[in-house]
Design a protein around this motif. Structure first.
Motif, PDB file in Angstrom:
ATOM      1  N   GLY A 145       0.835  -1.200   0.000  1.00 38.94           N
ATOM      2  CA  GLY A 145       0.000   0.000   0.000  1.00 38.94           C
ATOM      3  C   GLY A 145       0.862   1.239   0.000  1.00 38.94           C
ATOM      4  N   CYS A 146       0.246   2.406   0.165  1.00 41.80           N
ATOM      5  CA  CYS A 146       0.983   3.663   0.194  1.00 41.80           C
ATOM      6  C   CYS A 146       0.130   4.708   0.888  1.00 41.80           C
ATOM      7  CB  CYS A 146       1.323   4.123  -1.223  1.00 41.80           C
ATOM      8  SG  CYS A 146       2.356   5.613  -1.250  1.00 41.80           S
ATOM      9  N   GLY A 147       0.781   5.522   1.703  1.00 45.77           N
ATOM     10  CA  GLY A 147       0.049   6.525   2.461  1.00 45.77           C
ATOM     11  C   GLY A 147      -0.047   7.865   1.764  1.00 45.77           C
ATOM     12  N   MET A 148       0.461   7.977   0.542  1.00 42.58           N
ATOM     13  CA  MET A 148       0.542   9.282  -0.110  1.00 42.58           C
ATOM     14  C   MET A 148      -0.769   9.718  -0.762  1.00 42.58           C
ATOM     15  SD  MET A 148       3.297  10.573   0.602  1.00 42.58           S
ATOM     16  CE  MET A 148       4.896  10.185   1.276  1.00 42.58           C
ATOM     17  N   GLY A 149      -1.612   8.780  -1.066  1.00 40.30           N
ATOM     18  CA  GLY A 149      -2.956   9.118  -1.532  1.00 40.30           C
ATOM     19  C   GLY A 149      -3.043   9.827  -2.869  1.00 40.30           C
ATOM     20  N   CYS A 150      -2.151   9.553  -3.806  1.00 41.73           N
ATOM     21  CA  CYS A 150      -2.247  10.196  -5.122  1.00 41.73           C
ATOM     22  C   CYS A 150      -3.572   9.807  -5.795  1.00 41.73           C
ATOM     23  CB  CYS A 150      -1.067   9.814  -6.002  1.00 41.73           C
ATOM     24  SG  CYS A 150       0.521  10.339  -5.312  1.00 41.73           S
ATOM     25  N   ALA A 151      -4.202  10.817  -6.402  1.00 43.91           N
ATOM     26  CA  ALA A 151      -5.574  10.646  -6.898  1.00 43.91           C
ATOM     27  C   ALA A 151      -5.660   9.689  -8.082  1.00 43.91           C
ATOM     28  CB  ALA A 151      -6.149  12.000  -7.288  1.00 43.91           C
ATOM     29  N   PHE A 152      -4.536   9.522  -8.800  1.00 48.23           N
ATOM     30  CA  PHE A 152      -4.549   8.726 -10.038  1.00 48.23           C
ATOM     31  C   PHE A 152      -4.005   7.326  -9.820  1.00 48.23           C
ATOM     32  CE2 PHE A 152      -0.916  11.474  -9.447  1.00 48.23           C
ATOM     33  CZ  PHE A 152       0.100  10.539  -9.377  1.00 48.23           C
ATOM     34  N   CYS A 153      -3.675   6.989  -8.563  1.00 50.06           N
ATOM     35  CA  CYS A 153      -2.911   5.761  -8.324  1.00 50.06           C
ATOM     36  C   CYS A 153      -3.733   4.731  -7.554  1.00 50.06           C
ATOM     37  CB  CYS A 153      -1.638   6.121  -7.561  1.00 50.06           C
ATOM     38  SG  CYS A 153      -0.689   4.686  -7.015  1.00 50.06           S
ATOM     39  N   ALA A 154      -3.810   3.525  -8.104  1.00 49.26           N
ATOM     40  CA  ALA A 154      -4.594   2.459  -7.480  1.00 49.26           C
ATOM     41  C   ALA A 154      -4.043   2.108  -6.097  1.00 49.26           C
ATOM     42  CB  ALA A 154      -4.592   1.226  -8.371  1.00 49.26           C
ATOM     43  N   THR A 155      -2.708   2.124  -5.975  1.00 52.07           N
ATOM     44  CA  THR A 155      -2.103   1.826  -4.671  1.00 52.07           C
ATOM     45  C   THR A 155      -2.513   2.887  -3.654  1.00 52.07           C
ATOM     46  OG1 THR A 155      -0.187   0.900  -5.800  1.00 52.07           O
ATOM     47  CG2 THR A 155       0.069   1.363  -3.468  1.00 52.07           C
ATOM     48  N   GLY A 156      -2.409   4.143  -4.078  1.00 51.72           N
ATOM     49  CA  GLY A 156      -2.745   5.251  -3.191  1.00 51.72           C
ATOM     50  C   GLY A 156      -4.178   5.167  -2.695  1.00 51.72           C
ATOM     51  N   MET A 157      -5.064   4.713  -3.566  1.00 51.75           N
ATOM     52  CA  MET A 157      -6.478   4.616  -3.180  1.00 51.75           C
ATOM     53  C   MET A 157      -6.709   3.547  -2.129  1.00 51.75           C
ATOM     54  SD  MET A 157      -8.299   4.951  -6.821  1.00 51.75           S
ATOM     55  CE  MET A 157      -8.428   6.536  -7.606  1.00 51.75           C
TER      56      MET A 157
ATOM     57  N   MET B  73       9.485   1.177  -8.491  1.00 55.94           N
ATOM     58  CA  MET B  73       8.310   1.905  -8.980  1.00 55.94           C
ATOM     59  C   MET B  73       7.037   1.101  -8.812  1.00 55.94           C
ATOM     60  SD  MET B  73       9.392   3.783 -12.485  1.00 55.94           S
ATOM     61  CE  MET B  73      10.767   4.913 -12.595  1.00 55.94           C
ATOM     62  N   GLY B  74       7.075   0.095  -7.968  1.00 56.53           N
ATOM     63  CA  GLY B  74       5.845  -0.661  -7.696  1.00 56.53           C
ATOM     64  C   GLY B  74       5.023   0.077  -6.657  1.00 56.53           C
ATOM     65  N   GLN B  75       4.470  -0.682  -5.730  1.00 60.82           N
ATOM     66  CA  GLN B  75       3.652  -0.041  -4.708  1.00 60.82           C
ATOM     67  C   GLN B  75       4.538   0.616  -3.656  1.00 60.82           C
ATOM     68  OE1 GLN B  75       1.797  -3.824  -3.942  1.00 60.82           O
ATOM     69  NE2 GLN B  75      -0.150  -3.032  -4.684  1.00 60.82           N
ATOM     70  N   GLY B  76       4.062   1.749  -3.148  1.00 57.43           N
ATOM     71  CA  GLY B  76       4.728   2.380  -2.017  1.00 57.43           C
ATOM     72  C   GLY B  76       5.647   3.511  -2.395  1.00 57.43           C
ATOM     73  N   GLU B  77       5.975   4.313  -1.391  1.00 57.45           N
ATOM     74  CA  GLU B  77       6.864   5.463  -1.568  1.00 57.45           C
ATOM     75  C   GLU B  77       8.220   5.117  -0.941  1.00 57.45           C
ATOM     76  OE1 GLU B  77       7.359   8.288  -3.124  1.00 57.45           O
ATOM     77  OE2 GLU B  77       9.162   8.486  -1.890  1.00 57.45           O
ATOM     78  N   PRO B  78       9.242   4.891  -1.781  1.00 61.27           N
ATOM     79  CA  PRO B  78      10.536   4.452  -1.266  1.00 61.27           C
ATOM     80  C   PRO B  78      11.126   5.394  -0.218  1.00 61.27           C
ATOM     81  CG  PRO B  78      10.575   4.665  -3.684  1.00 61.27           C
ATOM     82  CD  PRO B  78       9.194   4.945  -3.253  1.00 61.27           C
TER      83      PRO B  78
ATOM     84  N   THR C 281      10.423   8.629  -6.594  1.00 55.40           N
ATOM     85  CA  THR C 281       9.757   9.243  -5.441  1.00 55.40           C
ATOM     86  C   THR C 281       8.705  10.237  -5.906  1.00 55.40           C
ATOM     87  OG1 THR C 281      10.044  10.582  -3.434  1.00 55.40           O
ATOM     88  CG2 THR C 281      11.568  11.027  -5.251  1.00 55.40           C
ATOM     89  N   CYS C 282       7.668  10.394  -5.091  1.00 60.45           N
ATOM     90  CA  CYS C 282       6.646  11.390  -5.394  1.00 60.45           C
ATOM     91  C   CYS C 282       7.122  12.780  -4.994  1.00 60.45           C
ATOM     92  CB  CYS C 282       5.342  11.023  -4.701  1.00 60.45           C
ATOM     93  SG  CYS C 282       5.495  10.934  -2.914  1.00 60.45           S
ATOM     94  N   GLY C 283       8.348  12.860  -4.442  1.00 62.29           N
ATOM     95  CA  GLY C 283       8.904  14.180  -4.115  1.00 62.29           C
ATOM     96  C   GLY C 283       9.097  14.421  -2.632  1.00 62.29           C
TER      97      GLY C 283
HETATM   98 FE1  SF4 Z   1       1.504   8.263  -5.097  1.00 59.79          FE
HETATM   99 FE2  SF4 Z   1       3.544   6.626  -5.722  1.00 59.79          FE
HETATM  100 FE3  SF4 Z   1       2.133   6.232  -3.485  1.00 59.79          FE
HETATM  101 FE4  SF4 Z   1       1.003   5.757  -5.829  1.00 59.79          FE
HETATM  102  S1  SF4 Z   1       2.718   4.675  -4.960  1.00 59.79           S
HETATM  103  S2  SF4 Z   1       0.068   6.867  -4.075  1.00 59.79           S
HETATM  104  S3  SF4 Z   1       1.941   7.350  -7.088  1.00 59.79           S
HETATM  105  S4  SF4 Z   1       3.372   8.020  -3.961  1.00 59.79           S
END
Ligand code: SF4
Ligand code: SAH
Length: 350
Positions: A115-127, A160-165, A196-198
């Motif tokens: 999963g990922c805690g960043m919540g990007c609107a376009f990303c299935a993982t984020g959702m 570049m898979g799931q998660g924010e490194p 990274t998402c930044g």
């Molecule tokens: Fe955003 Fe990357 Fe996390 Fe997806 S995996 S929600 S793109 S930071």
């Protein structure tokens, strides 16, 4: 009787830890080399396989440590040859990994978190939200799973898979080092790419690492308001601060970061968005990768058009910025991160 697991995951031990553990077991120094080679280079699936270690030592190691190998619970094979795996880790958590063969090369895409805690609107993982961070061993194992499945050595790895490194910096770096190591996977640092998402503290720390790892930044908009909406998790790391951190990265490393830009129809493919991206990149060392958004279930966001993508490349090139249109591989097997998992967990989504 309830048995509590006291054994440590052996891939959580550093080189120094391993040397110390073996010396505590009264082993000669050369055993450390042998053990590391089994764990990483040969990627043994059990202590029993480590045939040049004395049987008594193998037993002691098994008493003290676990050696976990992820189990494949689902896979999809794309027409282009890419394979996408759903791997189950020791505690039952699942992550996605992709293998992309091309001629005599094998590129692997790994997850750094479940999963990922960043919540990007376009990303299935984020959702799907955040589950947990992965250990370096769990990242390394994903690469080896793909290598073993294809029966060939991986030539590059993208995080570049799931998660924010960079929300899992220490483990990500340890994984990078084992992948790079001669007695690990032996993949050249330039062929190891972190996306990274930044997360700015991560970028600043990464600039100080001695290895020539490659850095990719998910930009997706150079207009603050748009980016806040698309990527709410990095709101506090403003574009202005991101620019500064990247300039410092370039100055320190002399290397060129890649910017990922997923074109979303009507959102970041407009005139002002293109102008802002050109401004953000012009005069700096950068390479922009333009991709079309992969459609995600339960999202209204749509990909843009090939014409807009071509126009964006033209505009960037006109200002001396290199840009490439990338075709997302494995499109037919849901290449956007997070989708295979959703489907397995909720078959009604299919
Ligand atoms: Fe955003 Fe990357 Fe996390 Fe997806 S995996 S929600 S793109 S930071
Ligand atoms: N968290 C890190 C790395 C994992 S995401 C990051 O965000 O960079 C890997 C890449 O896939 C990122 O560039 C991300 O923005 C992109 N991505 C996520 N969902 C996507 C989608 N639906 N279409 C296209 N790219 C997507």
């Amino acid at each position: 009787m309830e048995h509590t697991e006291r054994r440590r995951d052996i891939k959580q031990l550093t080189r120094e830890d391993l040397a110390r553990a073996l010396s505590d077991l009264k082993q000669p120094a050369f055993r450390t080399k042998q053990l590391i080679s089994w764990l990483y280079e040969k990627h043994a699936h059990s202590f029993d396989e480590m045939t040049n270690l004395p049987a008594a030592l193998r037993e002691k190691l098994a008493e003290r440590y676990t050696l976990n190998i992820p189990a494949e619970v689902a896979r999809q094979v794309s027409k282009d040859g890419s394979r996408k795996y759903l791997l189950e880790l020791a505690d039952g958590v699942t992550v996605e990994t992709v293998g992309m063969p091309r001629r005599n090369k094998l590129s692997v895409c790994i997850s750094t978190q479940a999963g990922c805690g960043m919540g990007c609107a376009f990303c299935a993982t984020g959702m799907g939200g955040f589950v947990r961070s992965l250990t370096s061993g769990e990242m390394y194992d994903q690469v080896m799973h793909v290598a073993e499945d294809f029966g060939t050595r991986p030539t590059s790895v993208v995080f570049m898979g799931q998660g924010e490194p960079f929300a899992n910096y220490r483990e990500t770096l340890a994984a990078l080092r084992w992948l790079n190591a001669e007695d690990g996977a032996g993949i050249g640092a330039r062929h190891l790419t972190v996306s990274t998402c930044g997360v700015i503290p991560g970028i600043r720390a990464f600039a100080e690492e001695p290895e020539q790892f490659t850095l990719a930044i998910s930009l997706h908009s150079a207009i603050q308001e748009t980016r806040n909406k698309l990527m709410p998790g990095v709101k506090k790391y403003t574009l202005l601060r991101l620019r500064e951190a990247l300039d410092q990265y370039i100055e320190k490393t002399g290397r060129r970061p890649t910017y990922e830009f997923a074109l979303i129809g009507g959102v970041n493919d407009t005139n002002p968005e293109m102008d802002a991206l050109v401004d953000f990149c012009a005069g700096t060392l950068a390479h922009v990768n333009i991709i079309q958004l992969n459609r995600v279930k339960n999202s209204l966001l749509e990909p843009s058009t090939p014409e807009k993508a071509a126009e964006l490349v033209r505009r960037l090139n006109a200002h001396g910025v290199e840009a490439t249109i990338r075709n997302s591989r494995g499109n037919d097997i849901d290449a956007a991160c997070g989708q295979l998992k959703q489907r397995v967990i909720n078959p009604h989504n299919a």
